[in-house]
Structures are given as C-alpha cells and as structure tokens.
Enzyme design. Structure first.
Site, PDB file in Angstrom:
ATOM      1  N   GLU A  72       0.808  -1.208   0.000  1.00 55.60           N
ATOM      2  CA  GLU A  72       0.000   0.000   0.000  1.00 55.60           C
ATOM      3  C   GLU A  72       0.846   1.265   0.000  1.00 55.60           C
ATOM      4  O   GLU A  72       1.997   1.271   0.420  1.00 55.60           O
ATOM      5  CB  GLU A  72      -0.926  -0.004   1.203  1.00 55.60           C
ATOM      6  CG  GLU A  72      -0.147  -0.026   2.484  1.00 55.60           C
ATOM      7  CD  GLU A  72      -0.998  -0.431   3.664  1.00 55.60           C
ATOM      8  OE1 GLU A  72      -2.048  -1.062   3.447  1.00 55.60           O
ATOM      9  OE2 GLU A  72      -0.612  -0.125   4.782  1.00 55.60           O
ATOM     10  N   CYS A 131       3.431   8.084   1.777  1.00 57.58           N
ATOM     11  CA  CYS A 131       4.084   7.011   2.534  1.00 57.58           C
ATOM     12  C   CYS A 131       4.101   5.781   1.639  1.00 57.58           C
ATOM     13  O   CYS A 131       3.058   5.331   1.163  1.00 57.58           O
ATOM     14  CB  CYS A 131       3.269   6.746   3.804  1.00 57.58           C
ATOM     15  SG  CYS A 131       3.869   5.342   4.749  1.00 57.58           S
ATOM     16  N   CYS A 175       7.150  -8.489   5.755  1.00 58.08           N
ATOM     17  CA  CYS A 175       8.404  -8.118   6.419  1.00 58.08           C
ATOM     18  C   CYS A 175       8.856  -9.281   7.287  1.00 58.08           C
ATOM     19  O   CYS A 175       8.035  -9.932   7.940  1.00 58.08           O
ATOM     20  CB  CYS A 175       8.204  -6.873   7.282  1.00 58.08           C
ATOM     21  SG  CYS A 175       9.720  -6.339   8.116  1.00 58.08           S
ATOM     22  N   CYS A 196       8.063  -7.543  14.226  1.00 53.58           N
ATOM     23  CA  CYS A 196       7.845  -6.724  15.418  1.00 53.58           C
ATOM     24  C   CYS A 196       6.480  -7.091  15.986  1.00 53.58           C
ATOM     25  O   CYS A 196       5.515  -7.274  15.228  1.00 53.58           O
ATOM     26  CB  CYS A 196       7.927  -5.241  15.070  1.00 53.58           C
ATOM     27  SG  CYS A 196       9.550  -4.788  14.434  1.00 53.58           S
ATOM     28  N   CYS A 241       3.156  -5.115  14.945  1.00 53.94           N
ATOM     29  CA  CYS A 241       3.041  -4.667  13.548  1.00 53.94           C
ATOM     30  C   CYS A 241       2.289  -5.684  12.705  1.00 53.94           C
ATOM     31  O   CYS A 241       2.656  -6.859  12.673  1.00 53.94           O
ATOM     32  CB  CYS A 241       4.438  -4.439  12.975  1.00 53.94           C
ATOM     33  SG  CYS A 241       4.413  -4.058  11.216  1.00 53.94           S
ATOM     34  N   CYS A 291       0.117   1.376   8.884  1.00 49.15           N
ATOM     35  CA  CYS A 291       1.034   0.352   8.397  1.00 49.15           C
ATOM     36  C   CYS A 291       0.429  -1.026   8.172  1.00 49.15           C
ATOM     37  O   CYS A 291       0.027  -1.692   9.116  1.00 49.15           O
ATOM     38  CB  CYS A 291       2.158   0.199   9.393  1.00 49.15           C
ATOM     39  SG  CYS A 291       2.857   1.772   9.784  1.00 49.15           S
TER      40      CYS A 291
HETATM   41  N1  SAH Z   1      10.221  -1.282   8.767  1.00 47.17           N
HETATM   42  C1  SAH Z   1      10.406   0.099   9.006  1.00 47.17           C
HETATM   43  C2  SAH Z   1       9.463   1.003   8.246  1.00 47.17           C
HETATM   44  C3  SAH Z   1       8.031   0.588   8.124  1.00 47.17           C
HETATM   45  S1  SAH Z   1       7.068   0.616   9.599  1.00 47.17           S
HETATM   46  C4  SAH Z   1      10.372   0.404  10.488  1.00 47.17           C
HETATM   47  O1  SAH Z   1      10.009  -0.485  11.266  1.00 47.17           O
HETATM   48  O2  SAH Z   1      10.750   1.506  10.865  1.00 47.17           O
HETATM   49  C5  SAH Z   1       6.838   2.360   9.884  1.00 47.17           C
HETATM   50  C6  SAH Z   1       6.553   2.719  11.332  1.00 47.17           C
HETATM   51  O3  SAH Z   1       5.254   2.250  11.753  1.00 47.17           O
HETATM   52  C7  SAH Z   1       7.538   2.085  12.308  1.00 47.17           C
HETATM   53  O4  SAH Z   1       7.960   3.011  13.280  1.00 47.17           O
HETATM   54  C8  SAH Z   1       6.704   0.997  12.910  1.00 47.17           C
HETATM   55  O5  SAH Z   1       7.220   0.583  14.134  1.00 47.17           O
HETATM   56  C9  SAH Z   1       5.353   1.628  13.017  1.00 47.17           C
HETATM   57  N2  SAH Z   1       4.257   0.684  13.214  1.00 47.17           N
HETATM   58  C10 SAH Z   1       4.164  -0.590  12.807  1.00 47.17           C
HETATM   59  N3  SAH Z   1       2.984  -1.143  13.196  1.00 47.17           N
HETATM   60  C11 SAH Z   1       2.303  -0.174  13.843  1.00 47.17           C
HETATM   61  C12 SAH Z   1       1.008  -0.110  14.468  1.00 47.17           C
HETATM   62  N4  SAH Z   1       0.191  -1.159  14.467  1.00 47.17           N
HETATM   63  N5  SAH Z   1       0.647   1.057  15.028  1.00 47.17           N
HETATM   64  C13 SAH Z   1       1.452   2.129  15.003  1.00 47.17           C
HETATM   65  N6  SAH Z   1       2.673   2.136  14.429  1.00 47.17           N
HETATM   66  C14 SAH Z   1       3.100   0.996  13.860  1.00 47.17           C
HETATM   67 FE1  SF4 Z   2       8.909  -4.846   9.677  1.00 45.59          FE
HETATM   68 FE2  SF4 Z   2       6.716  -3.883  10.823  1.00 45.59          FE
HETATM   69 FE3  SF4 Z   2       8.934  -4.220  12.261  1.00 45.59          FE
HETATM   70 FE4  SF4 Z   2       8.858  -2.263  10.414  1.00 45.59          FE
HETATM   71  S1  SF4 Z   2       7.603  -2.422  12.261  1.00 45.59           S
HETATM   72  S2  SF4 Z   2      10.512  -3.749  10.765  1.00 45.59           S
HETATM   73  S3  SF4 Z   2       7.545  -3.265   8.842  1.00 45.59           S
HETATM   74  S4  SF4 Z   2       7.731  -5.863  11.292  1.00 45.59           S
END
Ligand code: SAH
Ligand code: SF4
Length: 360
Positions: free
Chosen positions: A91, A104, A111, A115, A118, A338
C-alpha cells in the site's frame, strides 16, 4: 518481455540507451517525460526522435503497479492498494497537509522482522519490491493527484514508512531514492525524503555513505529487555550499537537530528518512568521524537495508550528539551496505518485458502 523503464535510475537508464546505440543524454530527456511530466506513452514524447520512440515502444514500457483498490478518507487521506503479483498487495498512503503533501510508500511485500505490534510483520516476508514497484508508487500517486497551481506535483515529501524494512531491500531502495532526488526526475530535497528503519546497523552506515536522506529510527522501548521483545532485530543490533550508528549517520545526514519513532502501547512502554529512562538513553543523540498512537488490528492483544498517558509521556521528553510530536491518527476510517489494508486482503485470501483445504 518489455523492459520497464521505472526499474532504472539515471545511471542504469543511460547504460540501457547506450546499449541501444543511443547517446546517454537521451536518458535525461526520457526521465523528464517519465517523472516531470508523468507521461507513460512514448508516442507523446515529442522532442524525442520518432525512430527512438518507435524502438522504445517495442522494447520498453513505463508501468506502475496495478491498483486493486483506492480509498479516500473523510480527512483527505488517500490510500492505494497495489497489486504486486502472486497474491501480494502493498500500500501507499497520501496525507495532505496545509504546507506539504506526504506520500508514505512500501519497500517489501510483508516483512521478516516480526515486530510484535506490527500487522505487516504478522504477515511474514513475501518478497522485495523492485525499483519499478517502489518508485511506481510515487509515479502512480503523482499521476492521480496531479500538480498544484505553480505546476509542482502535490507530493512534496516521501516517507518510506509503509510495509517492509527498506534497508533490507537496500539496492532497490537506494535506486528509487536516487530517482526521488534526481533533478531530472522528481528533484526532491534530501530533507524531504525519509527512510524509516527498525535499526539495521550495517545498512544504516551504507545509506550514510551512498545516499544520505533524512532518517527515522523505530525505537519503541527505553531498554534492551523490552526492545528485544517488541523489535526482535534488537537482539542482533542492541540499543548501544544502534545509537552509535545514529551518531555516525548524523555526520552526513541532511538534517542535524534523527527522528525516533515510538509507538504508544498501553501499559507496555508508555509510563512516565519509561519516558525518563528514554531521556537518559538518547542523551547524546541529537533527536526529535514522534509518538505514534498504536493502530490496532484484528490479531493483536496490544491497546493504544490513552491520550492522557501520551500527553504525560510527551511532557517528560519536552521537559528534557527534546522536540516531541504526537502523530495524528489520520485516515482511521480507511485503516491507513502500516500494513492494515493489505493485511485485510491477505487475511481473506488466507482464510479462503484455509477453507478450500478444509482447515476452517
Ligand atoms: N520497517 C520500518 C518502516 C516501516 S514501519 C520500520 O520499522 O521503521 C513504519 C513505522 O510504523 C515504524 O515506526 C513501525 O514501528 C510503526 N508501526 C508498525 N505497526 C504499527 C502499528 N500497528 N501502530 C502504530 N505504528 C506501527
Ligand atoms: Fe517490519 Fe513492521 Fe517491524 Fe517495520 S515495524 S521492521 S515493517 S515488522
């Protein structure tokens, strides 16, 4: 198969044209048509010799990823779900503000870093996006949104904060970044292009050397114990190593601070005491903080911190002279956070698949 010209940065495009027996300066001409005008049809590129236009029409194309769905939020946020083949969707989200328009974009389908909060991470890793699929998100969004009264594209800023870890798709990400910065393509300033990383330390050093742009680092915890749990890559590159890499990055960065992202999870990382620990942790790194209220998704047990808790957390950072913003939850009505919309689609395919093999 036709060569998609969106896959080439300036250097690669010049090499391609040279191979066709053309002069390398044609690359600049072509790039202007593709990126400044947004023209996908070679026949319309009137200052390019007809013979070359014909040759290109046979051997090449200018193709952005297919759009499966577009959603428009009440607040003007727009989201495109792009089909990148074999059941994968990524997206791109456009967020209009008074002084800028931010897109964005995604770097990977899924990925691998998993995390815990996420939804992209929960989908697992599918594949890296190609240069064309990364820059194609910007190309497509520009094409849809058009230009402002002064003749500039409405998108003035790009953040790589969509799906995936951009620094684990390093080469394609850097080629796409070069197109964003190139004066013959989008000509964005390095300060207006941001890469967000969960902290892939060796790649942060490479980015500093090869293509320094603004950097956002996903911190999310004030100590290794909690960060190991929330951002598992921390086990490989712990906070001390990560913060040292941030210091090195700043030597060449276009901005004189790192943006730390910090997702606000109720009862997990949002106490006043944790805010104090955080202040202590980042003492030596010039930085700003961006607090992100957690965006819930179906399979999660986390909850978003209350506005009060976020405010208290922010106060502690501000009192320590750290500029701290709280991200507005834009586009909530279209799940413009995200990985969420793509998540919904994938879930459905997964469920259908499970149904068809009799799991549910
Ligand atoms: N992988 C990279 C970039 C993509 S995620 C990273 O982790 O930085 C972009 C941002 O969104 C990151 O700071 C991530 O931790 C945050 N993010 C992921 N899932 C989220 C959620 N459910 N709510 C709020 N922020 C989230
Ligand atoms: Fe990957 Fe989501 Fe962690 Fe960013 S926040 S590194 S997209 S798993």
């Amino acid at each position: 198969m036709q060569q998609n010209l969106l896959d080439f940065d300036a250097h690669a495009l010049a090499a391609y044209l040279t191979e066709m027996g053309e002069k390398p300066f044609r690359a600049r001409q072509l790039m202007r048509w593709i990126y400044k005008v947004g023209e996908p049809d070679f026949a319309a590129m009137t200052d390019i010799a007809a013979a070359l236009r014909d040759k290109l029409a046979q051997s090449a194309c200018i193709t952005a990823p297919n759009v499966m769905r577009e959603e428009l939020s009440d607040d003007g946020t727009r989201k495109w779900l792009l089909n990148v083949g074999t059941g994968n969707a990524v997206e791109a989200v456009y967020i209009p503000e008074v002084t800028r328009g931010t897109l964005c974009i995604s770097s990977q389908a899924g990925c691998a870093l998993n995390c815990s909060f996420c939804s992209t991470g929960k989908q697992g890793f599918n594949r890296n996006l190609s240069v064309a699929e990364i820059i194609g998100q910007l190309w497509w969004a520009n094409h849809q949104l058009g230009k402002d009264a002064e003749g500039n594209w409405k998108i003035s800023n790009v953040v790589m904060m969509g799906m995936g870890e951009p620094l684990l798709n390093f080469d394609n990400t850097v080629s796409a970044l070069r197109l964003m910065l190139d004066d013959h393509a989008y000509g964005l300033s390095r300060r207006r292009v941001t890469v967000s990383t969960s902290g892939i330390v060796p790649a942060m050093d490479r980015l500093r050397d090869e293509c320094p742009v603004a950097l956002a680092v996903s911190l999310h915890a004030p100590n290794d114990k909690l960060r190991d749990e929330l951002v598992p890559i921390n086990q490989k590159y712990p906070l001390k190593v990560l913060l040292a890499a941030c210091q090195r990055y700043l030597e060449r960065a276009p901005r004189d601070f790192i943006t730390f992202e910090y997702v606000m999870l109720e009862g997990v990382n949002d106490s006043v005491q944790q805010a104090r620990e955080l202040v202590n942790l980042v003492r030596d790194v010039p930085c700003k903080f961006n607090l992100i209220p957690f965006n819930p998704f179906p399979q999660t047990h986390y909850r978003r911190s209350s506005p009060d808790a976020i405010q208290r957390f922010r106060d502690v950072l501000m009192q320590a002279d750290i500029v701290t913003t709280t991200r507005k939850t834009r586009g909530d009505d279209i799940a413009a956070a995200c990985g969420q919309l793509a998540g919904q689609v994938q879930d459905k395919t997964k469920r259908n698949l499970q149904r068809s093999v009799g799991v549910v």
